[in-house]
Design a protein around this motif. Structure first.
Motif, PDB file in Angstrom:
ATOM      1  N   VAL A  56       0.688  -1.258  -0.095  1.00 17.44           N
ATOM      2  CA  VAL A  56      -0.138  -0.058   0.151  1.00 17.44           C
ATOM      3  C   VAL A  56       1.054   1.296  -0.020  1.00 17.44           C
ATOM      4  O   VAL A  56       0.585   2.352  -0.728  1.00 17.44           O
ATOM      5  CB  VAL A  56      -0.838   0.028   1.151  1.00 17.44           C
ATOM      6  N   TYR A  57       1.878   1.263   0.766  1.00 16.72           N
ATOM      7  CA  TYR A  57       2.828   2.373   0.841  1.00 16.72           C
ATOM      8  C   TYR A  57       3.633   2.634  -0.500  1.00 16.72           C
ATOM      9  O   TYR A  57       3.648   3.824  -1.018  1.00 16.72           O
ATOM     10  CB  TYR A  57       4.012   2.178   1.954  1.00 16.72           C
ATOM     11  N   THR A  58       3.935   1.632  -1.442  1.00 13.49           N
ATOM     12  CA  THR A  58       4.518   1.619  -2.503  1.00 13.49           C
ATOM     13  C   THR A  58       3.301   2.348  -3.329  1.00 13.49           C
ATOM     14  O   THR A  58       3.896   3.119  -4.402  1.00 13.49           O
ATOM     15  CB  THR A  58       4.958   0.137  -3.039  1.00 13.49           C
ATOM     16  N   VAL A  59       2.221   1.863  -3.530  1.00 11.58           N
ATOM     17  CA  VAL A  59       1.239   2.590  -4.487  1.00 11.58           C
ATOM     18  C   VAL A  59       0.972   3.792  -4.043  1.00 11.58           C
ATOM     19  O   VAL A  59       0.831   4.729  -4.859  1.00 11.58           O
ATOM     20  CB  VAL A  59      -0.041   1.910  -4.144  1.00 11.58           C
ATOM     21  N   VAL A  60       1.094   4.225  -2.792  1.00 15.10           N
ATOM     22  CA  VAL A  60       0.700   5.618  -2.446  1.00 15.10           C
ATOM     23  C   VAL A  60       2.006   6.430  -2.853  1.00 15.10           C
ATOM     24  O   VAL A  60       1.929   7.741  -3.325  1.00 15.10           O
ATOM     25  CB  VAL A  60       0.689   5.881  -0.890  1.00 15.10           C
ATOM     26  N   MET A  61       3.196   6.002  -2.584  1.00 17.01           N
ATOM     27  CA  MET A  61       4.391   6.846  -3.224  1.00 17.01           C
ATOM     28  C   MET A  61       4.351   6.836  -4.699  1.00 17.01           C
ATOM     29  O   MET A  61       4.952   7.839  -5.181  1.00 17.01           O
ATOM     30  CB  MET A  61       5.702   6.064  -2.609  1.00 17.01           C
ATOM     31  N   ILE A  62       4.076   5.828  -5.403  1.00 18.33           N
ATOM     32  CA  ILE A  62       3.862   5.974  -6.759  1.00 18.33           C
ATOM     33  C   ILE A  62       3.172   7.041  -7.449  1.00 18.33           C
ATOM     34  O   ILE A  62       3.299   8.033  -8.130  1.00 18.33           O
ATOM     35  CB  ILE A  62       3.621   4.634  -7.493  1.00 18.33           C
ATOM     36  N   VAL A  63       1.675   6.984  -6.873  1.00 17.73           N
ATOM     37  CA  VAL A  63       0.825   8.155  -7.233  1.00 17.73           C
ATOM     38  C   VAL A  63       1.279   9.429  -6.672  1.00 17.73           C
ATOM     39  O   VAL A  63       1.113  10.580  -7.355  1.00 17.73           O
ATOM     40  CB  VAL A  63      -0.483   7.800  -6.512  1.00 17.73           C
ATOM     41  N   GLY A  64       2.000   9.447  -5.293  1.00 17.58           N
ATOM     42  CA  GLY A  64       2.506  10.794  -4.898  1.00 17.58           C
ATOM     43  C   GLY A  64       3.433  11.216  -5.845  1.00 17.58           C
ATOM     44  O   GLY A  64       3.740  12.609  -5.726  1.00 17.58           O
TER      45      GLY A  64
END
Length: 206
Positions: free
Chosen positions: A86-94
């Motif tokens: 989930v953190y990886t997805v958040v960082m990519i969109v971020g």
């Protein structure tokens, strides 16, 4: 007692915080360092990477669902992997959000060139000796040159009279005399930058 983080660690922490804070600006449709009526012009650069970033995010979501199914019998491992995914997805969109909300900004006296949360460099217009529309799709790391490519592409090249300094993510100082960047409207950026450089030249003449 003051706790002082090592420069590389502090740089990474600042980077992560900048990316996360960009979500608020993105949702509010605001841009960092840009105010109405201040005579600045904004030039975005994130459009060309959007499809790639969202594609990565979608692939990570699919992976997250798949691993959740495979690890359903190991709850402890599942919780750790779920958090990381989930953190990886958040960082990519971020990373896309921070690129959208931190565009290049051309002001009356300086050009602020940026690349997401990695680079934020102010270049005085008086220090720019040449600006040209130049499309490049490959770049070689060279001392004194800064390439702010998007998808391996730059479209504008700046030559400077004197070096400007930037501090890298890991705390190293880099002296730059050539800057290559990408803009969604490169012709407009070159035209407006040359116009403002001419105004500056007239202003400094006795």
């Amino acid at each position: 007692m003051n706790l002082r983080l090592p420069a590389p660690v502090a740089g990474i922490v600042r980077h992560e915080m900048t990316v996360l804070l960009a979500f608020g600006l993105w949702v509010a449709r605001r841009r960092h360092g840009v105010r109405r009526g201040d005579g600045n012009r904004v030039f975005g650069y994130a459009r060309e990477q959007a499809a790639l970033m969202y594609g990565f995010a979608f692939a990570c979501v699919v992976e997250t669902v798949g691993l959740a199914y495979l690890l359903r019998d190991w709850p402890a491992v599942h919780q750790v992997v779920l958090f990381l995914d989930v953190y990886t997805v958040v960082m990519i969109v971020g990373l896309q959000a921070v690129s959208v909300t931190r565009p290049h900004v051309l002001g009356p006296t300086s050009l602020r060139v940026r690349k997401g949360a990695h680079v934020d460099l102010r270049i005085p217009l008086d220090n720019v000796t040449a600006v040209r529309r130049e499309l490049r799709t490959s770049h070689t790391r060279t001392e004194g040159e800064l390439d702010l490519d998007i998808g391996a592409m730059t479209s504008v090249t700046l030559e400077l009279a004197a070096p400007v300094e930037r501090v890298t993510l890991f705390g190293r100082t880099q002296r730059v005399t050539v800057v290559r960047l990408h803009a969604e409207e490169p012709d407009a950026l070159v035209r407006e930058l040359r116009s403002r450089m001419e105004v500056r030249e007239v202003e400094v003449q006795p």
